[in-house]
Design an enzyme around this catalytic site. Structure first.
Site, PDB file in Angstrom:
ATOM      1  N   ARG A 108       0.878  -1.187   0.000  1.00 33.94           N
ATOM      2  CA  ARG A 108       0.000   0.000   0.000  1.00 33.94           C
ATOM      3  C   ARG A 108       0.902   1.220   0.000  1.00 33.94           C
ATOM      4  O   ARG A 108       1.679   1.427   0.942  1.00 33.94           O
ATOM      5  CB  ARG A 108      -0.896  -0.010   1.236  1.00 33.94           C
ATOM      6  CG  ARG A 108      -1.564   1.334   1.459  1.00 33.94           C
ATOM      7  CD  ARG A 108      -2.696   1.275   2.443  1.00 33.94           C
ATOM      8  NE  ARG A 108      -3.838   0.589   1.866  1.00 33.94           N
ATOM      9  CZ  ARG A 108      -5.064   0.611   2.378  1.00 33.94           C
ATOM     10  NH1 ARG A 108      -5.300   1.287   3.480  1.00 33.94           N
ATOM     11  NH2 ARG A 108      -6.048  -0.022   1.797  1.00 33.94           N
ATOM     12  N   HIS A 135      -7.105   0.592  -6.712  1.00 35.26           N
ATOM     13  CA  HIS A 135      -7.319  -0.289  -5.557  1.00 35.26           C
ATOM     14  C   HIS A 135      -7.937  -1.602  -6.069  1.00 35.26           C
ATOM     15  O   HIS A 135      -9.106  -1.903  -5.816  1.00 35.26           O
ATOM     16  CB  HIS A 135      -8.255   0.413  -4.561  1.00 35.26           C
ATOM     17  CG  HIS A 135      -8.195  -0.136  -3.169  1.00 35.26           C
ATOM     18  ND1 HIS A 135      -7.399  -1.202  -2.803  1.00 35.26           N
ATOM     19  CD2 HIS A 135      -8.857   0.226  -2.032  1.00 35.26           C
ATOM     20  CE1 HIS A 135      -7.558  -1.459  -1.518  1.00 35.26           C
ATOM     21  NE2 HIS A 135      -8.438  -0.613  -1.029  1.00 35.26           N
ATOM     22  N   GLN A 138      -9.721  -4.284  -3.776  1.00 37.22           N
ATOM     23  CA  GLN A 138     -11.013  -3.793  -3.300  1.00 37.22           C
ATOM     24  C   GLN A 138     -12.108  -4.053  -4.337  1.00 37.22           C
ATOM     25  O   GLN A 138     -13.143  -4.635  -4.028  1.00 37.22           O
ATOM     26  CB  GLN A 138     -10.906  -2.280  -3.029  1.00 37.22           C
ATOM     27  CG  GLN A 138     -12.224  -1.646  -2.635  1.00 37.22           C
ATOM     28  CD  GLN A 138     -12.686  -2.076  -1.252  1.00 37.22           C
ATOM     29  OE1 GLN A 138     -11.942  -2.006  -0.299  1.00 37.22           O
ATOM     30  NE2 GLN A 138     -13.917  -2.540  -1.146  1.00 37.22           N
ATOM     31  N   ASP A 229     -17.162   6.750  -1.962  1.00 35.18           N
ATOM     32  CA  ASP A 229     -15.914   6.653  -1.198  1.00 35.18           C
ATOM     33  C   ASP A 229     -15.657   8.036  -0.589  1.00 35.18           C
ATOM     34  O   ASP A 229     -16.318   9.021  -0.964  1.00 35.18           O
ATOM     35  CB  ASP A 229     -14.762   6.227  -2.126  1.00 35.18           C
ATOM     36  CG  ASP A 229     -13.448   5.995  -1.376  1.00 35.18           C
ATOM     37  OD1 ASP A 229     -13.472   5.866  -0.129  1.00 35.18           O
ATOM     38  OD2 ASP A 229     -12.387   5.954  -2.037  1.00 35.18           O
ATOM     39  N   CYS A 269     -16.255   1.331   0.001  1.00 35.33           N
ATOM     40  CA  CYS A 269     -15.083   0.489   0.295  1.00 35.33           C
ATOM     41  C   CYS A 269     -14.703   0.540   1.766  1.00 35.33           C
ATOM     42  O   CYS A 269     -14.028  -0.349   2.259  1.00 35.33           O
ATOM     43  CB  CYS A 269     -13.919   0.912  -0.583  1.00 35.33           C
ATOM     44  SG  CYS A 269     -13.488   2.646  -0.373  1.00 35.33           S
ATOM     45  N   ARG A 297     -13.323  -9.218   1.079  1.00 35.21           N
ATOM     46  CA  ARG A 297     -11.893  -8.953   0.871  1.00 35.21           C
ATOM     47  C   ARG A 297     -11.078 -10.190   1.235  1.00 35.21           C
ATOM     48  O   ARG A 297     -10.132 -10.559   0.539  1.00 35.21           O
ATOM     49  CB  ARG A 297     -11.422  -7.763   1.745  1.00 35.21           C
ATOM     50  CG  ARG A 297     -12.038  -6.410   1.436  1.00 35.21           C
ATOM     51  CD  ARG A 297     -11.523  -5.813   0.147  1.00 35.21           C
ATOM     52  NE  ARG A 297     -10.085  -5.627   0.119  1.00 35.21           N
ATOM     53  CZ  ARG A 297      -9.430  -4.565   0.597  1.00 35.21           C
ATOM     54  NH1 ARG A 297     -10.087  -3.564   1.140  1.00 35.21           N
ATOM     55  NH2 ARG A 297      -8.113  -4.475   0.493  1.00 35.21           N
TER      56      ARG A 297
HETATM   57  N1   CP Z   1     -11.075  -0.464   2.004  1.00 38.81           N
HETATM   58  C1   CP Z   1      -9.841  -0.507   2.506  1.00 38.81           C
HETATM   59  O1   CP Z   1      -8.867  -0.726   1.795  1.00 38.81           O
HETATM   60  O2   CP Z   1      -9.775  -0.305   3.851  1.00 38.81           O
HETATM   61  P1   CP Z   1      -8.473  -0.069   4.720  1.00 38.81           P
HETATM   62  O3   CP Z   1      -7.944   1.291   4.390  1.00 38.81           O
HETATM   63  O4   CP Z   1      -8.954  -0.164   6.140  1.00 38.81           O
HETATM   64  O5   CP Z   1      -7.468  -1.127   4.395  1.00 38.81           O
HETATM   65  N1  NVA Z   2      -9.838   6.521  -1.597  1.00 46.04           N
HETATM   66  C1  NVA Z   2      -9.491   6.081  -0.271  1.00 46.04           C
HETATM   67  C2  NVA Z   2      -9.686   4.612  -0.159  1.00 46.04           C
HETATM   68  C3  NVA Z   2      -9.397   4.022   1.185  1.00 46.04           C
HETATM   69  C4  NVA Z   2      -9.564   2.546   1.223  1.00 46.04           C
HETATM   70  C5  NVA Z   2      -8.056   6.479   0.023  1.00 46.04           C
HETATM   71  O1  NVA Z   2      -7.214   6.381  -0.867  1.00 46.04           O
HETATM   72  O2  NVA Z   2      -7.787   6.905   1.145  1.00 46.04           O
END
Ligand code: CP
Ligand code: NVA
Length: 309
Positions: A108, A135, A138, A229, A269, A297
């Site tokens: 990430r 993502h 997701q 989101d 999400c 997930r």
């Molecule tokens: N949806 C998602 O990726 O959640 P987190 O940021 O908690 O991993």
């Molecule tokens: N768009 C959000 C998604 C989190 C899972 C972010 O990037 O923070």
């Protein structure tokens, strides 16, 4: 069908339709076994997967850790802040070292280019656990969830709000699966233009329909799915004030919900900023399937790991 073993999953466009179906097939099988009490298997026996994080996470970290354990492997949580990266070691050198120890990397990151570097400098699969651009894990879980609820058919999916990483992947995956995906965002917050172009090209072959409709009330008409989101993604905190002024017309609330189909499914999400992009009554209401998305997930990522690593 290409063999997925050893492949990276940085973008949804790394997959074709058949490969997505293969992931769904195995995810369904693993989920069924899970519910029969058979949680453990040996797809990753003796293998270690590094879970590299530059940003916080609840769902991604936990579902990957638990999933790798259930597949018989060892999840290794790595916080970028605790590594020599913080003192200037390059991503390339980090990747070269990681591939000597582990069998795969889930990462990430802030910048999508960090994932590309990890993939370039290591010969092990790299899985995108969220970047500024996409993502994929997701939305694979999301389309799997939609499939569980509504079966395999063309649906009208309307994404409301910021054209961010989740929106980009949702559009790409929808184009591969032949869906109608409408993104309703303010002008300066459309999804990534290269991704939109790619999705529209794919749509010509799959019968999908990809569209931007700026007006949210127009966009949500007869929707089967309403997806939203956060308005302020991780790393955009300094834009908070500006964004909070622009996005309110896109809030997923009772008014917008009433314009969609009666059995519309509400998706997010998570994490949600309740009262911003979604109201409590909608998120906790009968149309919401947000926690089913979270649950899946685990099962979908187990399938991804089993197929790639
Ligand atoms: N949806 C998602 O990726 O959640 P987190 O940021 O908690 O991993
Ligand atoms: N768009 C959000 C998604 C989190 C899972 C972010 O990037 O923070």
């Amino acid at each position: 069908m290409r063999n997925l073993k050893g492949k990276d999953l940085l973008s949804i466009s790394d997959l074709n339709r058949e490969e997505i179906e293969e992931i769904f097939y195995l995810a369904k099988k693993l989920k069924t076994l899970f519910y029969l009490g058979k949680r453990e298997c040996d797809y990753l026996k003796g293998k270690t997967v590094a879970l590299f994080f530059e940003k916080p996470s609840t769902r991604t970290r936990i579902s990957f850790e638990v999933g790798i354990y259930q597949l018989g492997g060892h999840p290794l949580y790595l916080n970028a802040q605790d590594m020599q990266l913080k003192r200037g070691e390059t991503i390339g050198d980090t990747a070269r070292v990681l591939e000597r120890y582990v069998d795969g990397i889930m990462a990430r990151v802030f910048s999508h280019s960090t994932l590309e570097e990890l993939a370039k400098y290591s010969n092990i699969p790299v899985i995108n656990g969220l970047s500024d651009l996409e993502h994929p894990c997701q939305v694979l879980s999301d389309y799997f969830t939609i499939r569980e609820k509504k079966g395999n058919k063309k649906l009208k999916i309307v994404y409301l709000g910021d054209g961010n990483n989740v929106a980009n992947s949702l559009i790409l995956c929808g184009s591969l699966l032949g869906m109608e995906v409408i993104c309703s965002s303010p002008k300066d917050f459309y999804p990534n233009s290269d991704i939109l172009k790619k999705a529209m090209d794919i749509a010509k072959k799959t019968g999908a329909k990809i569209e931007i409709i700026e007006n949210p009330k127009e966009a949500v008409k007869d929707a089967d799915v309403l997806y939203t989101d956060v308005w302020i993604s991780m790393g955009q905190e300094e834009e908070k004030e500006k964004r909070l002024k622009i996005f309110p017309p896109y809030q997923l609330n009772r008014t917008l919900l009433s314009l969609a189909k009666e059995d519309v499914m509400v998706m997010h999400c998570l994490p949600a900023h309740r009262g911003e992009e979604i109201t409590d009554d909608v998120m906790d209401g009968p149309n919401s399937i947000v926690f089913d998305q979270s649950e899946n997930r685990l099962h979908v990522q187990k399938a991804i790991l089993a197929l790639l690593i």
